[in-house]
Scaffold this motif. Structure first.
Motif: not given
Length: 187
Positions: A6, A8-10
């Motif tokens: 999460s 990394k995606s943010r």
């Protein structure tokens, strides 16, 4: 492990927004540059057309030709002719002589309205749309005004091109000497 995914995606989402914002700013700057270039090109075209037409009219006048013959779209707005003395000095001295009771003799009493003593003024107008096609005055985007004054054998022309807003695009003043006709030269 889920927390790292999460994060990394943010981080990817924030990076994506920064890149998108950067391209938005660059796109806006490029669009403004292209709009300014188009406006400059349009203004340069208008100025080139105004200069070309004004020079053509001046050449027609210098050749002693008629405006209507070469520019059929030219509309005669007003024309006036008046008989006057050749210069103001002669007029004032003649008036003072009449007031003092002296009489002045003219070489030919019937010559009061001759072409030598008359001043003729004519105003022509040519109107164009935004693509420089001849049009009616109501639809005009550009207007060329020609003020033509003929006195003795001298002709002066003032050519002004204005746009719809009333701003002057180009102005040209010219003076010409009109040659004597054969009859005038022999008399």
């Amino acid at each position: 492990m889920k927390k790292q995914a999460s994060d990394k995606s943010r981080l990817f989402f924030i990076e994506f927004l920064i890149v998108l914002f950067f391209f938005l700013i660059i796109g806006t700057v490029c669009l403004r540059v292209f709009v300014a270039a188009h406006s400059t090109t349009r203004d340069a075209d208008a100025l080139a057309h105004a200069q070309s037409t004004a020079a053509s009219i001046a050449e027609v006048l210098e050749a002693g030709e008629s405006i209507e013959e070469y520019f059929p779209e030219a509309i005669l707005i007003s024309e006036e002719s008046s008989s006057e003395a050749v210069n103001a000095g002669d007029r004032t001295s003649g008036e003072s002589r009449e007031e003092s009771g002296e009489t002045t003799e003219k070489s030919n009493p019937g010559d009061e309205g001759t072409e030598e003593d008359s001043v003729r003024k004519a105003i022509y107008e040519i109107t164009w749309d935004s693509d420089f096609q001849a049009c009616d005055a109501d639809d005009a985007f550009y207007t060329l005004n020609l003020e033509l004054t003929t006195e003795d054998h001298n002709q002066t022309a003032r050519i002004t091109v204005i746009d719809r807003a009333g701003d002057t695009l180009y102005e040209l003043s010219a003076a010409f000497h009109l040659p004597l006709t054969r009859e005038e030269a022999l008399s």
